[in-house]
Write a protein that holds these residues in place. Sequence first.
Motif, PDB file in Angstrom:
ATOM      1  N   GLU A   1       0.923  -1.243   0.033  1.00  0.00           N
ATOM      2  CA  GLU A   1       0.087   0.019   0.183  1.00  0.00           C
ATOM      3  C   GLU A   1       0.857   1.255  -0.140  1.00  0.00           C
ATOM      4  O   GLU A   1       1.923   1.491   0.637  1.00  0.00           O
ATOM      5  CB  GLU A   1      -0.834  -0.021   1.279  1.00  0.00           C
TER       6      GLU A   1
ATOM      7  N   LYS B   1      -3.007   3.351  -2.118  1.00  0.00           N
ATOM      8  CA  LYS B   1      -3.454   2.596  -3.568  1.00  0.00           C
ATOM      9  C   LYS B   1      -2.688   1.466  -3.123  1.00  0.00           C
ATOM     10  O   LYS B   1      -1.869   1.279  -2.547  1.00  0.00           O
ATOM     11  CB  LYS B   1      -2.557   3.242  -4.602  1.00  0.00           C
ATOM     12  N   TYR B   2      -3.497   0.207  -3.580  1.00  0.00           N
ATOM     13  CA  TYR B   2      -2.780  -0.995  -3.358  1.00  0.00           C
ATOM     14  C   TYR B   2      -2.225  -1.712  -4.538  1.00  0.00           C
ATOM     15  O   TYR B   2      -2.911  -1.598  -5.742  1.00  0.00           O
ATOM     16  CB  TYR B   2      -3.969  -1.708  -2.567  1.00  0.00           C
TER      17      TYR B   2
ATOM     18  N   SER C   1     -11.356   0.454  -2.160  1.00  0.00           N
ATOM     19  CA  SER C   1      -9.927   0.127  -2.633  1.00  0.00           C
ATOM     20  C   SER C   1     -10.132  -1.281  -3.706  1.00  0.00           C
ATOM     21  O   SER C   1     -11.021  -1.980  -3.557  1.00  0.00           O
ATOM     22  CB  SER C   1      -9.343  -0.420  -1.159  1.00  0.00           C
TER      23      SER C   1
END
Length: 570
Positions: free
Chosen positions: A212, A216-217, A340
């Motif tokens: 992460e 944002k992943y 997400s």
Amino acid sequence: MRQPTRRQDYKITLLFLLLLTLPLSAQDLDYRAPLNGPLLVTGTFGELRSDHFHAGLDFRASTNTPVYNVAEGYVSRIVVSPGGYGQAVYVDHPDGHRSVYAHLETLRPELLDTVRARQFAEEKFRQDLRFDSTAFPLQQGEQIGGVGNRGHSFGSHLHFEMRDAKTDAALNPLDFGFSIPDTRAPQIRNLRVYELDNHGLETHIQTFKIAESRGKYRAPDTIVVGSPRIGLALKAYDRQNAMPNWNGIYGGELYADTTRIFDFRFGRIPFEETEYLNALTDYEEWNKNTSWYHRFWALTQDAMFLETAMDKTYDGSLRLLPNRPLPVRMLVNDQAGNVSGITFALVYRPQERAPQPRPHQYFLPAGERSIIDNGAMRLELDADALYRDLFFRYAQLPDASAGHLSHTHQLHDPLTPLHGHGKLSIRPDQHIADSLRDHVFLGKCQPDGQWSGNGGNWTDDGRFRANVYSFGDYALFLDTIPPQVAINYFATDLRRGAGFSLLITDNVQGALQYRGTINGEWVLLEYDIKNDKLTYNFKDGDPGPGQHRFAIEVTDRQGNSTVWERSFRR
């Protein structure tokens, strides 16, 4: 202007009466929060719990914080129990919904007086009272009681639910307009990739930690698998703005290329369906490591009861073609709309792998009723007891330990979920005197080595039968040990005391029965089963000045009893 005829007048009146009886829509009632001030969420609707989805919202608050009725209605039910919701109030509303307020420490006076009157009339602490709309009508904002920690609760909080009053299905309270600021997107921690065989059983599992950066992943760009059928799962959590707790997510979506393959939302959970959580999570991982993963495919079509926009005839597992990358996108969201996600590609590379051995004694197909009977043991499973075909392992182990009346029967392993319950019958391997037959119970070995009781009864063919709710090691035991009573606080001089408390325990897990008296008259002892604690308050019946004699009889499920007495001065 022409006046309406008598027939027209009758129709207008009838229409007006019909309109009065129609249920209001959810928008017609303006729901207020059950607590004043900021709502501090420590548990979300649909959050993953052992064998069930969380059916409401948990709000952190100190003991006796006032709890308010969220909309006009009437008290339809009050439940008092040593476990579960502890002390809970149910309010029915004219729009067809029901609100529930659980783990309450205190009740408004007229409700408490009604509960106490029934407890003394029946000489019983546990109560389940039902009322019609005339008994306790409530306006919005009237206080119901105070926040507490009663029942299966491990910290002072309000467990709050909204339900469909007609079906009693749990509804997401966040859909009723309560103001809970939430600008935080869910957190994705881990991805799991399961390679599946033609029975839907895992042959290989890969786990990836998700990186992460600034919200944002990122998953691995490409994941190579050795099976053409794949299942995916995510470990993910959510937080609201005001609290640091890692709570459950609201929903998720799985896309293969641009096609939505699987999705779910926690908006409505019928209580009779809640155990299907075990088909929508990684049950083995939870039991081994207390780690939750949401499966983005269902182990059985019966588990597809959650709100979804997809075709419920498809289980959500992916089929891959050799050496052809499949773009995948996985999203998780909260009820406030924060999202997400991760993207990656799956590539199936055929490999020469030896078939995975599955040693077993019986093959039990999912969707069919199964019976195993070898004379010493009989196991009966209904058609919906298994989510997938099961290569069932069984062993019978001799055990001559004290109190054992049978061999130990190993039923597969506790890492495989059993839906609902099965019926297990075991034959003792020794003669049992008639005087001891009522002291027999069917026990299961727990991880700590202790045995928990499943109760049971004798069958006509000389076996002992009980319901079992999980696989594991079972045997018959003899219990002639009575419960124990110990002092928690009980001074002999209570002239300035508010009451006293005791601890009641037994060598076999399970709720105990009890009856307490002062000078021969029944007294109310409140039972907190999680702490094994009985509490007596003089406000519920003061015997007055002088010397008094308290006595209690405690009985376990096998009929063993202990009588304990103590004198005190008031």
